[in-house]
Write a protein that holds these residues in place. Structure first.
Motif, short mmCIF file in Angstrom:
data_model
loop_
_atom_site.label_atom_id
_atom_site.label_comp_id
_atom_site.label_asym_id
_atom_site.label_seq_id
_atom_site.Cartn_x
_atom_site.Cartn_y
_atom_site.Cartn_z
N ALA A 360 0.90 -1.06 0.05
CA ALA A 360 0.08 0.07 -0.01
C ALA A 360 0.86 1.28 -0.25
CB ALA A 360 -0.92 -0.16 1.27
N GLN A 361 0.55 2.27 -0.65
CA GLN A 361 1.33 3.27 -1.07
C GLN A 361 0.36 4.60 -0.96
OE1 GLN A 361 3.01 4.31 -5.10
NE2 GLN A 361 4.05 6.08 -4.25
N TYR A 362 0.40 5.48 0.28
CA TYR A 362 -0.52 6.37 0.55
C TYR A 362 -0.24 7.64 -0.28
CZ TYR A 362 -2.95 3.97 4.26
OH TYR A 362 -3.96 3.22 4.84
N PRO A 363 -1.17 8.07 -0.84
CA PRO A 363 -0.80 9.28 -1.60
C PRO A 363 -0.06 10.49 -0.97
CG PRO A 363 -3.26 9.05 -1.52
CD PRO A 363 -2.65 7.95 -0.83
N CYS A 364 0.51 11.28 -1.73
CA CYS A 364 1.15 12.75 -1.25
C CYS A 364 0.17 13.55 -0.60
CB CYS A 364 2.09 13.26 -2.06
SG CYS A 364 2.67 14.78 -1.27
N GLU A 365 -1.05 13.51 -1.60
CA GLU A 365 -2.19 14.33 -1.25
C GLU A 365 -3.43 13.87 -1.43
OE1 GLU A 365 -2.46 18.31 -3.00
OE2 GLU A 365 -0.28 18.31 -3.33
N SER A 366 -4.36 13.64 -0.63
CA SER A 366 -5.64 12.83 -0.82
C SER A 366 -6.84 13.52 -0.38
CB SER A 366 -5.50 11.54 -0.17
OG SER A 366 -5.59 11.48 1.41
N ALA A 373 -4.28 13.01 -5.12
CA ALA A 373 -4.96 14.05 -5.72
C ALA A 373 -3.95 15.17 -5.95
CB ALA A 373 -5.88 14.83 -4.69
N THR A 374 -2.79 14.85 -5.93
CA THR A 374 -1.59 16.04 -6.21
C THR A 374 -1.82 16.13 -7.89
OG1 THR A 374 -0.21 14.86 -4.63
CG2 THR A 374 0.94 16.57 -6.16
N PRO A 375 -1.74 17.36 -8.35
CA PRO A 375 -1.69 17.47 -9.73
C PRO A 375 -0.20 17.22 -10.43
CG PRO A 375 -1.63 19.80 -8.53
CD PRO A 375 -2.08 18.64 -7.25
N ARG A 376 -0.44 16.57 -11.59
CA ARG A 376 0.68 16.58 -12.19
C ARG A 376 1.37 17.86 -12.85
NH1 ARG A 376 2.34 11.52 -13.98
NH2 ARG A 376 2.99 12.19 -15.92
N GLU A 377 0.62 18.63 -13.14
CA GLU A 377 1.33 20.00 -13.60
C GLU A 377 0.13 20.96 -13.46
OE1 GLU A 377 2.03 19.06 -17.57
OE2 GLU A 377 0.03 19.09 -18.32
N ILE A 378 0.64 22.21 -13.18
CA ILE A 378 -0.17 23.50 -13.09
C ILE A 378 0.19 24.35 -14.16
CG2 ILE A 378 -0.87 25.43 -11.47
CD1 ILE A 378 0.16 23.72 -9.15
N ILE A 390 4.39 19.34 -11.23
CA ILE A 390 4.70 18.76 -10.04
C ILE A 390 4.87 17.39 -9.78
CG2 ILE A 390 3.18 18.82 -7.79
CD1 ILE A 390 3.73 21.73 -9.05
N LEU A 391 5.96 17.09 -8.83
CA LEU A 391 6.56 15.57 -8.90
C LEU A 391 6.30 15.14 -7.51
CD1 LEU A 391 9.86 16.16 -10.79
CD2 LEU A 391 7.90 14.76 -11.49
N THR A 392 5.78 15.77 -6.81
CA THR A 392 5.69 15.15 -5.07
C THR A 392 4.48 14.16 -5.31
OG1 THR A 392 3.94 17.13 -5.04
CG2 THR A 392 6.06 17.53 -4.09
N GLY A 393 3.67 14.13 -5.90
CA GLY A 393 2.57 13.04 -6.25
C GLY A 393 3.49 11.72 -6.53
N GLU A 394 4.59 11.82 -7.30
CA GLU A 394 5.11 10.45 -7.78
C GLU A 394 6.21 10.30 -7.10
OE1 GLU A 394 5.78 11.42 -12.06
OE2 GLU A 394 4.18 12.92 -12.05
N LEU A 395 6.99 11.19 -6.25
CA LEU A 395 8.34 10.86 -5.61
C LEU A 395 8.26 11.21 -4.24
CD1 LEU A 395 10.70 12.19 -8.19
CD2 LEU A 395 9.96 10.18 -8.11
N GLU A 396 7.29 11.69 -3.53
CA GLU A 396 7.27 11.93 -2.04
C GLU A 396 6.86 10.85 -1.43
OE1 GLU A 396 6.38 15.52 1.28
OE2 GLU A 396 6.14 15.89 -1.17
N ILE A 454 11.40 12.58 -3.21
CA ILE A 454 11.58 13.75 -2.61
C ILE A 454 11.10 13.99 -1.04
CG2 ILE A 454 10.20 16.10 -2.54
CD1 ILE A 454 9.48 15.79 -5.57
N GLY A 455 12.11 14.68 -0.51
CA GLY A 455 11.88 14.54 1.06
C GLY A 455 10.63 15.29 1.69
N PRO A 456 10.70 15.73 2.92
CA PRO A 456 9.63 16.48 3.31
C PRO A 456 9.90 18.20 3.03
CG PRO A 456 11.02 15.48 5.22
CD PRO A 456 11.26 14.90 3.98
N ASP A 457 11.05 18.27 2.64
CA ASP A 457 11.31 19.86 2.43
C ASP A 457 10.79 20.09 1.32
OD1 ASP A 457 13.07 18.97 0.66
OD2 ASP A 457 14.81 19.90 1.67
N GLU A 458 10.76 19.10 0.26
CA GLU A 458 10.17 19.20 -1.13
C GLU A 458 11.03 20.23 -2.09
OE1 GLU A 458 5.82 20.46 -0.83
OE2 GLU A 458 5.50 18.34 0.13
N TYR A 459 11.92 20.78 -1.51
CA TYR A 459 12.85 21.61 -2.56
C TYR A 459 14.01 20.90 -3.28
CZ TYR A 459 10.52 25.51 -0.15
OH TYR A 459 9.34 26.32 0.32
N HIS A 460 14.15 19.49 -2.94
CA HIS A 460 15.17 18.86 -3.59
C HIS A 460 14.59 17.53 -4.10
CE1 HIS A 460 17.10 21.33 -0.44
NE2 HIS A 460 18.22 21.25 -1.34
#
Length: 477
Positions: A360-366, A373-378, A390-396, A454-460
């Motif tokens: 089970a992989q819980y989503p970054c945003e739900s 529910a994380t958008p792939r792009e804005i 936006i890569l957080t949904g795929e890598l965080e 992507i770690g919790p800081d989301e900048y790297h």
């Protein structure tokens, strides 16, 4: 218990409205003055709809608590607004001078979102003419033009439609989310000058009540305004009738007593630095008020129910930062937060499968359904030519371990075997299986590694062996 006072000469109305939001965990109203136009309506916990960019987001429902004043046909506008949030009693006071070319009035109101009648918002306003003379009209509309802001900023989306509207004893509307998943009944009731009701009126954007009286300097008026939101039509009517029968003061007193008992049972006292004490108590109030003790599942978005920033999505913050607070002071709320993760465990299993992993992989945003529910792009412009990826949904991925950590923490604190055996253990096993499939053996190091996260800081982005992610994954395993 402390009161917090805010004025618009020191802080923007938008920020004040967030800090003075009132909620009971079911319905939430921001602190915008009821006499001023606002883009914010009501938020109801768990009521989401599909939307183009952000998949699903909390619906900005109709604004059903406005009170507009007109003097001799001209709108009355504020010269200055003072907000006082009483966290001990759970209500908001607003004081202002309203003016028009025909004179000024002093306006003072109290507002609550009721702790017992979960759909009820109540306002009582006292209006006193300072030097105003002429015909004063009070309007109490349900505003049907509220929208959700989207991207780019020029775009907004209406995420509900009116299914039916009628004005019998009071304006009653049934609205449905744009995707048809939820239907609510909204009942509006106003006690205007001259008695309950006043005249009904309707436009393309408003359905409401209005009454007009002649005023002169010294004239005083009292207005009460109620709005009820409910997922059950008959329940909405029941709450509206009860509000009309009891009146504002008994309702407020009942509400205040419950808040005072809440603080007594909490047993929280703060000594020392005044700024720290104020910050701690104000944030405690907001954490307490977004919990609905009648709900089976506690959905806690990143911004609470205080606005639609982050679209009402649930992040890892809920499990790591908020759940320990509830665990200490309201363990039943912590359990219901985890019930949200239990309810959406199958969605997490599907999310892992879609990404090529096991378990089970819980989503970054739900949102309400538990899917990513994380958008792939804005889009950054109206033409859609410039987009932000936006890569957080795929890598965080650390959120999967964060949920497992929350389950473990809850059980260690409560020894709740029923929850563990029914759901908690399954979460722990399936999330551990995710990490088994996610980690890779590195023969050069002689150990497993977790690459490209992507770690919790989301900048790297694309980090190998992010410290936080690895530590939490190890704990999960």
């Amino acid at each position: 218990m402390r009161k917090f006072t805010f004025t618009e000469d020191r802080m923007s109305r938008e920020v004040i409205a967030t800090l003075t939001t009132l909620s009971n965990g079911f319905v939430s109203i921001r602190g915008d003055p009821e006499f001023a136009e606002s883009k914010h309506g009501a938020l109801v916990s768990g009521v989401y709809s599909s939307t183009p960019v952000f998949y699903r987001e909390l619906v900005n429902l109709p604004r059903a608590h406005a009170l507009y004043l007109e003097l001799e046909g001209a709108p009355m506008v504020p010269e200055g607004v003072k907000y006082t949030l009483d966290i001990g009693g759970g209500f908001l006071e607003i004081n202002a001078t309203l003016s028009s070319p025909a004179g000024r009035v002093h306006y003072s109101s109290r507002r609550f979102v009721h702790r017992v009648l979960k759909g009820l918002v109540g306002i009582r306003a006292s209006i006193r003419s300072l030097d105003a003379s002429g015909r004063l009209c009070v309007k109490a509309p349900v505003e049907l033009d509220t929208t959700n802001p989207s991207v780019p900023p020029e775009v907004s989306v209406k995420l509900y439609r009116v299914v039916s509207a009628e004005c019998r004893d009071f304006p009653t509307l049934d609205v449905e989310t744009a995707d048809g998943r939820y239907r609510l009944r909204i009942v509006s009731l106003a006690k205007l000058p001259g008695g309950i009701g006043g005249g009904f009126y309707a436009t393309s954007k408003h359905v409401g009540q209005a009454a007009c009286v002649d005023v002169s300097p010294g004239t005083s008026l009292l207005v009460e305004r109620y709005a009820v939101f409910s997922l059950e039509p008959e329940d909405a009517l029941r709450q509206a009738r009860e509000a009309a029968s009891k009146g504002f003061e008994p309702l407020l007193e009942e509400h205040r007593e419950l808040w005072e008992r809440e603080w007594r049972e909490l047993g929280l006292s703060v000594e020392g630095d005044e700024d720290f004490a104020n910050a701690l108590l104000l944030n405690t109030f907001h954490l307490l008020q977004v919990y609905n003790d009648e709900s089976e599942v506690f959905i806690l978005p990143a911004r609470g129910l205080h606005g639609y920033q982050y679209r009402g999505h649930v992040f890892w913050d809920a499990d790591i930062y908020a759940l320990p607070f509830y665990l200490l002071f309201k363990p039943e709320a912590a359990r219901k937060m985890l019930e949200y993760r239990c309810k959406n465990l199958d969605a997490a299993v599907e999310n892992a499968r879609r990404h090529g992993y096991e378990g089970a992989q819980y989503p970054c945003e739900s949102a309400d359904d538990g899917f990513e529910a994380t958008p792939r792009e804005i889009p950054l412009d109206l033409a859609g030519q410039r987009k932000l990826r936006i890569l957080t949904g795929e890598l965080e991925h650390h959120i999967t371990a964060d949920v497992a950590y929350a389950v473990d923490l809850y059980y260690r604190f409560t020894q709740d075997r029923e929850f563990l055996e029914r759901c908690g253990l399954r979460i722990l096993v399936l999330t551990a299986r995710f990490w088994v499939s996610r980690a890779q053996w590195d023969p050069a190091r002689g150990r497993y590694v977790i690459r490209n996260v992507i770690g919790p800081d989301e900048y790297h982005v694309g980090v190998d062996n992010n410290f936080y992610t690895n530590v939490m994954a190890k704990h999960n395993l």
